[in-house]
Design an enzyme around this catalytic site. Structure first.
Site, short mmCIF file in Angstrom:
data_model
loop_
_atom_site.label_atom_id
_atom_site.label_comp_id
_atom_site.label_asym_id
_atom_site.label_seq_id
_atom_site.Cartn_x
_atom_site.Cartn_y
_atom_site.Cartn_z
N ASN A 248 48.57 -23.98 -48.19
CA ASN A 248 49.62 -24.50 -47.33
C ASN A 248 49.17 -25.68 -46.49
O ASN A 248 49.99 -26.49 -46.05
CB ASN A 248 50.12 -23.38 -46.41
CG ASN A 248 51.36 -22.73 -46.97
OD1 ASN A 248 52.36 -23.40 -47.23
ND2 ASN A 248 51.30 -21.43 -47.19
N CYS A 336 53.23 -15.19 -41.03
CA CYS A 336 52.93 -15.41 -42.45
C CYS A 336 53.27 -16.86 -42.70
O CYS A 336 52.74 -17.73 -41.99
CB CYS A 336 53.73 -14.46 -43.33
SG CYS A 336 55.47 -14.33 -42.90
N ASP A 338 56.88 -18.28 -43.14
CA ASP A 338 58.04 -18.54 -42.29
C ASP A 338 58.23 -17.47 -41.22
O ASP A 338 59.07 -17.61 -40.35
CB ASP A 338 59.30 -18.65 -43.15
CG ASP A 338 59.26 -19.92 -44.00
OD1 ASP A 338 58.82 -20.96 -43.46
OD2 ASP A 338 59.63 -19.87 -45.18
N GLY A 339 57.49 -16.42 -41.35
CA GLY A 339 57.56 -15.38 -40.33
C GLY A 339 58.80 -14.53 -40.38
O GLY A 339 59.26 -14.04 -39.35
N TRP A 340 59.36 -14.36 -41.60
CA TRP A 340 60.52 -13.47 -41.65
C TRP A 340 60.40 -12.40 -42.74
O TRP A 340 61.27 -11.59 -42.90
CB TRP A 340 61.82 -14.24 -41.78
CG TRP A 340 61.86 -15.30 -42.85
CD1 TRP A 340 61.40 -15.18 -44.12
CD2 TRP A 340 62.40 -16.61 -42.74
NE1 TRP A 340 61.62 -16.33 -44.81
CE2 TRP A 340 62.24 -17.23 -44.00
CE3 TRP A 340 63.01 -17.33 -41.71
CZ2 TRP A 340 62.66 -18.54 -44.25
CZ3 TRP A 340 63.44 -18.62 -41.97
CH2 TRP A 340 63.25 -19.22 -43.23
#
Lengths: 621, 622
Positions: A248, A336, A338-340
């Site tokens: 990333n 993580c 996107d955090g969802w």
């Protein structure tokens, strides 16, 4: 209705999913605006909600008709044989249309009408109140406050309006940090541990690339660790595998550099991404659906699917989080990409380990509302509610439910709810019958006016809560305040009741839970009877002393007397579990089982070797 | 002698589970009864004269000393004589630390090797538990020395792993050698059951509890077609059959004698189970000795004809061979073989190959190995679970039993089961089929009768099959966990029908333990003939009388049992079968939460019974 060309087909065969010899039931298939209904010759009904259909396949024409295979998101698989190809084609086309809607407004929830008035519906929506929940945790307090930065969804579209942040984090810091985080998802409070004064916070990955820094973000993290008066260092958990996180960085994202942030301990936990999870589940389902599956194929399939390995990874991450808070008293920031997805899994499961409230029926609903719905887990995309990108579909929430199920297996007394509750929730994340899981974030839900146009699932579950009670639940046992599960490999088992929930023949034929529930019911009835009888006795005694005796007394044992009536109904009740048991055992018809097929050997001729030998025998005789 | 109180924790037998109550040797009478005769012969040299200062027991008035005295004081020799245990005991005692797995706290104290036991007496500061381990239950022993201390790892037949940390290199080696020698003694009549005299039980109490005669009474009530024959009274026809067997009424004893000569080991077809609802029968035997000459035996053919004649007219017969067609044919090349179709009209053969012998033992060993490794990754665990094939064997055994049961119930056929010798998988299939079909065999008493009749009396060679469990380093000779496979299958049935078995997991665990090492005589020897020669019945206690003591029996009950008159057809799909964690992971996984949950189930039942009692007592008053 414009998609439905044929509403009724007769003489349709429903094949047994596992039978190798095409055993089937014959009946009539009906197509309605919302459901596909099959009624077999024993009048047994099979309802399939269009939204549950994941895949419809029309297989090559056979002599007996045209096969139609329907795979559902709740893991039901049905295999019809429609006698005329024309009908099959019509139904196939209708289902293709009906199962994939292009607009939210066409989903079942917008037409579902349980005959409730508007005020009751609104009450239902207000059942879960997250502000109340944060108050229960103990925020706002001297270290944490409600921020109005996102009141108009200006900073982050996928976050809720109400966010809790450290009191010392000013609005410019928040805004600055959100610009440095993927999709603006800056660090916010997910759970506050009252006794330890430590917090679980969540966010998305930083846009750090190879060297970028953001002072506001660094400040915000510092503010979080300062909000914990006991422990100055905090953990930053990146739930991704290290390799993914590094990759990333090339895209200008990445992870926190420990050198730039003071007092953080950085940790990767290695949960795979949604694409790996999707194909893992696919492999698992392929293995399970195999006809005549052998034990060794089952286990090697289970292994190569990697499914249980992923479940264990999620569980291990949650345990790491809970330990950081319980043992080290440290706050933890989880993210993580996107955090969802993974972040929701780890935060919610970690909170569930720490706080017994989330293990109650109501508390579990709150947990889902908080960490999943309000923080923008993309339910509509992950569950494929609309005809969208199939690459966005992933069983992330299913994995969460499975982790919870594993915990209920390890701690049978720690949960107020039972397996049925988890299965029911899983059913409804896909059903689109209620508004709760529609849309991908709170903003979208508000735009859809879900609270005005649809119903909330939770009050319906609560009305039925008797069905979901775990009879072994002991709420007061201090043993179960914080759960410390053991994640040794053999504690992870294949969740048959989820992935084969509609394949009744694979299940135990008698249920311990049911019998205990029935017994409880009886017990209550008996206790009530005792009370009634005792008051009767008291009355009689009183009357005896009053001098009016025999007539009343006689009356009380008369067959019509209420006393005997209750004891009569008690007798029927005692029979209940027995009947129940018998009913379930009748389900254990040998014909339901696959060894039936071995039994066909009875009608087969003997094996070849034998007849040969028999000839030799005759010659020598 | 002073009364000695021992708490039951930390005893050598099943100290961690509900089987506790079955654990013999944790109450004071057990300890006392095992000591006087059995250990007199085996008192370690020099211990009785040890100086007071080095004596591990603090005072002469200590109850423990009294206990030890009873071990060590000279007394009359046991009449069996024969083995001088004394020669095998290198050293009597040592200071040790005992580690009993991840859950139990370590014990420190004085270890004492006696003829049949390891005794650990905690030091003066310790609690009052005396820890006991039957030496017979040691499966393998491993010693390691470093510096001036040593470690002995004992792997027990019930799959427990114990570690002894011992002070002194010499002491370690001596104790290891003593345990090695004593745990591998093969003589039956010097084994512990011949010395075990628990209080509250009388010799010979339960030995007449489950003989074939008893079962015959039931059959006789249901049908007239069968008789009880005592043709094997002196075990001359078949050394592995009991004295009395149930055979077709139409066949006389002379014919049976000729049948016996035609079947391997003399195991001619006998009745295993009469299924009254369909009027059909389940028989078992060994393979016919047809050999390459395709021999025939008129009496054997007549016997099977008589079986069909005794059932409903026109009933078909099926011979269920537990070998593959290929293996059966192979057997025909030497002496064995299968029934030729032409010779047995009305009978048809089916082959359902079941694994036995060494491959089955290896499967067991590999599964236990896999269970022992806690660090294993998910993938490693699943692949080992697959590779060991144990659950595949469970599936095959259950589905073959279902096939036999299906034949009797649905096809209304008579079924004869045999493999080669007919004392392993044959018994597995016949006994499981009965549990599926017969509600009586699912009761506590009925199940015990079934094990006695279909395994012990039917001549399953326990002495050979259960000589070693999964930890032995020795090449398996005759060992095979067929009986364990049976227990596992019953456990699977119990999981799928949790209300239909009157007994719980505890009974199955107890049977597993006692089959491999036991203070009772029930599982001794390999046949009735041997048991008679050794006078097992008169000189040892029966496990059944131990299990049926009210206190023990209550613990072994399934609290949720509701009699179920129907056949129980299990699912044999891989998704429905589970690893028997209660057995294979019994000493490894922490048992608490599920344990506590079960206790809660018990509580609920107890409170229900209480309210019901209340109800019945309050009713007459009104």
């Amino acid at each position: 209705m414009e998609h439905i060309r044929t509403t009724k087909v007769e003489q349709v065969k429903l094949l047994d999913r596992f039978s190798t010899n095409n055993k089937s039931l014959t009946g009539t298939l009906y197509l309605t605006a919302t459901h596909l209904l099959f009624i077999d010759s024993h009048q047994k009904e099979t309802w399939i909600l269009h939204h549950h259909i994941a895949l419809v396949e029309k297989l090559a024409l056979t002599t007996s008709g045209c096969p139609l295979v329907i795979q559902c998101k709740n893991f039901r698989i049905v295999h019809f044989i429609v006698p005329r190809e024309r009908d099959c084609h019509d139904i196939y086309n209708s289902l293709l249309q009906l199962s994939k809607q292009a607009k939210y407004e066409d989903l079942y929830a917008f037409s579902y009408n349980p005959k409730q008035n508007d005020s009751k519906r609104l009450q239902g929506w207000e059942l879960i109140d997250l502000a109340e929940e944060y108050k229960r945790m103990g925020v706002p307090n001297s270290n944490w406050q409600l921020s109005d930065a996102n009141r108009e969804y200006k900073i982050c579209e996928t976050y809720p309006r109400e966010l809790y942040v450290p009191r010392i984090a000013s609005k410019p810091i928040i805004v600055g940090s959100s610009k440095f985080r993927s999709k603006g998802r800056f660090p916010v409070l997910s759970y506050y541990h009252h006794n330890k004064e430590a917090a679980i916070c969540r966010c998305s990955q930083p846009l750090s690339g190879f060297s970028a820094r953001c002072l506001e973000d660094e400040h915000l993290l510092q503010a979080i660790s300062k909000a914990n008066p006991v422990n100055r260092y905090m953990y930053v958990m990146d739930t991704r595998p290290k390799l993914n996180a590094m990759a990333n960085r090339a895209a200008g994202k990445g992870y926190e550099n420990e050198d730039n942030y003071s007092n953080i301990r950085f940790q990767f936990v290695g949960i795979e991404n949604i694409h790996v999870m999707r194909s893992s589940l696919q492999k698992l389902l392929e293995v399970n659906g195999t006809k005549g599956l052998s034990v060794s194929d089952f286990y090697s399939g289970l292994e190569s699917s990697g499914w249980l390995r992923h479940i264990k990874a999620v569980m291990d991450a949650a345990i790491f989080l809970a330990k950081a808070i319980m043992v080290e008293n440290a706050s933890v920031l989880v993210h993580c990409s996107d955090g969802w997805d993974r972040t929701s899994q780890v935060c919610s499961l970690g909170s569930l380990l720490l706080d017994p409230y989330y293990r109650t029926i109501k508390g579990f609903m709150v947990l889902i509302e908080k960490d999943w719905i309000s923080f923008g887990h993309k339910f509509s995309e992950r569950c494929g509610h609309l005809d969208g990108d199939p690459k966005e579909v992933s069983p992330v929430f299913t994995q969460f439910l499975e982790c919870v199920w594993h915990l209920t297996e390890q701690f049978p007394q720690a949960f107020e709810f039972n397996e049925e509750f988890l299965l029911q929730i899983h059913e409804h994340i896909h059903s689109c019958q209620f508004g709760n899981f529609l849309g991908n974030c709170q903003k979208e839900r508000e735009e859809l006016k879900l609270k005005e146009k649809t119903y909330s699932l939770w009050p319906f579950l609560l009305d039925d809560q008797k069905k979901y009670f775990n009879p072994l639940y002991s709420s007061k046992s201090p043993k179960f305040s914080v759960l410390e599960p053991n994640t040794v490999s053999f504690n992870f088992k294949f969740w048959r009741n989820m992935y084969h929930q509609f394949d009744r023949t694979l299940h135990p034929r008698q249920s311990v839970f049911n019998i205990i529930m029935d017994m409880d019911e009886q017990n209550k009835q008996l206790e009530k009877d005792i009370k009634d009888l005792e008051s009767k006795i008291k009355q009689c005694k009183k009357k005896q002393t009053d001098g009016i005796l025999t007539k009343e007394l006689l009356h009380s044992v008369h067959p019509e007397s209420p006393t005997l009536k209750t004891s009569l109904c008690f007798k029927e009740q005692t029979l209940l579990p027995v009947n129940h048991a018998l009913r379930t055992i009748e389900g254990s018809n040998p014909a339901d089982n696959r060894y039936r097929e071995y039994a066909e050997e009875f009608s087969k001729s003997e094996p070849g070797v034998v007849s040969l030998e028999y000839d030799v025998a005759r010659m020598t005789c | 002698m002073d009364e000695i109180e021992f708490s039951s924790t930390g005893s050598g037998w099943g100290s961690r589970s509900e089987v506790l109550a079955v654990g013999w040797g944790n109450s004071c009478e057990t300890v006392r009864s095992l000591l006087p005769r059995g250990l007199l012969n085996s008192c370690p040299a020099g211990v009785s004269s040890c100086p007071a200062s080095s004596c591990p027991f603090p005072s002469a008035r200590s109850p423990r000393l009294t206990l030890l005295e009873s071990v060590l004081l000279p007394g009359p020799r046991p009449t069996t004589g024969g083995m001088e245990f004394l020669e095998l005991i290198r050293t009597g005692r040592a200071q040790v630390k005992l580690l009993r797995g991840p859950e139990a706290p370590p014990l420190r104290g004085t270890l004492c090797v006696t003829g049949h036991h390891l005794l650990l007496s905690p030091g003066p500061q310790g609690t009052s538990d005396l820890w006991l381990l039957l030496l017979r239950s040691v499966d393998s022993i491993e010693k390691r020395v470093s510096g001036d201390s040593g470690t002995i790892t004992l792997r027990c037949k019930d799959l427990r792993v114990l570690q002894l940390d011992i002070e002194g290199v010499e002491a370690t080696l001596d104790i290891a050698r003593s345990i090695e020698a004593l745990s591998s003694l093969e003589s039956v009549i010097t084994s512990f059951p011949f010395f075990y005299r628990p209080r509250g039980l009388r010799l010979g109490d339960a030995w007449h509890f489950h003989p074939p005669e008893r079962y015959y009474k039931r059959v006789a009530r249901e049908t007239n077609a069968w008789r009880l024959s005592e043709v094997n009274e002196d075990f001359s026809l078949c050394p592995s059959y009991p004295r009395a067997v149930i055979v077709p009424r139409a066949v006389d004893d002379d014919a049976l004698a000729r049948c016996a000569r035609f079947r391997q080991g003399g195991r001619f077809p006998v009745l295993s189970y009469h299924h009254a609802p369909s009027g059909t029968v389940l028989l078992r035997s060994s393979q016919p000795l047809t050999g390459p000459q395709k021999r025939r035996c008129a009496e054997d053919e007549e016997l099977l004809r008589a079986v069909l004649a005794g059932a409903r007219p026109g009933a078909p017969g099926f011979i269920l061979d537990t070998r593959s067609a290929q293996a059966a044919k192979q057997a025909g090349v030497t002496v064995g073989g299968t029934e030729a179709k032409a010779a047995y009209p009305g009978w048809k053969r089916l082959h359902r190959p079941l694994e036995k012998g060494r491959p089955l033992q290896e499967s067991f060993v590999r599964l236990v190995e896999a269970c022992g490794d806690l660090e294993k990754s998910m993938d490693g665990w699943l692949s080992q679970l697959e590779a060991c094939c144990w659950l595949a064997h469970v599936k095959e055994a259950l589905s073959t039993a279902c096939l036999a049961a299906w034949g009797m119930e649905r096809e209304e056929a008579c079924i004869l089961v045999h493999g080669a010798e007919g004392m392993d998988n044959t018994l597995l299939v016949t006994s499981l089929a009965q549990i599926i079909l017969d509600p009586l065999s699912r009761t506590m008493t009925g199940f015990q009768e079934l094990v006695e009749r279909e395994w012990i009396q039917a001549g399953h060679p326990f002495q050979l099959r259960c000589a070693h469990s999964a930890f032995s380093h020795a090449q398996p000779k005759h060992e095979a966990p067929t009986f364990l496979l049976f227990l596992d299958c019953v456990w699977q049935l119990g999981r799928q029908f949790p209300l239909s078995l009157e007994f719980g997991e505890g009974l199955l665990l107890a049977l597993f333990e006692h089959a491999y090492a036991s203070p009772f005589g029930t599982f001794l020897c390999s046949s009735e003939k041997e048991r008679c020669l050794c006078e097992v019945r008169t000189r040892t206690h029966s496990l059944w009388s131990g299990l049926n003591q009210p206190k023990v029996r209550r613990k072994l009950r399934n609290p949720l049992y509701i009699p179920n008159p129907l056949a129980i057809w299990p699912s044999v799909e891989p998704q429905s079968l589970q690893l028997w964690q209660g057995l294979f992971l019994r000493w490894i996984r922490p048992p608490e939460p599920s344990q506590v949950a079960w206790e809660k189930v018990w509580q609920r039942l107890a409170s229900k019974e209480k309210t019901e009692d209340c109800e019945s007592t309050s009713k007459p008053q009104s």
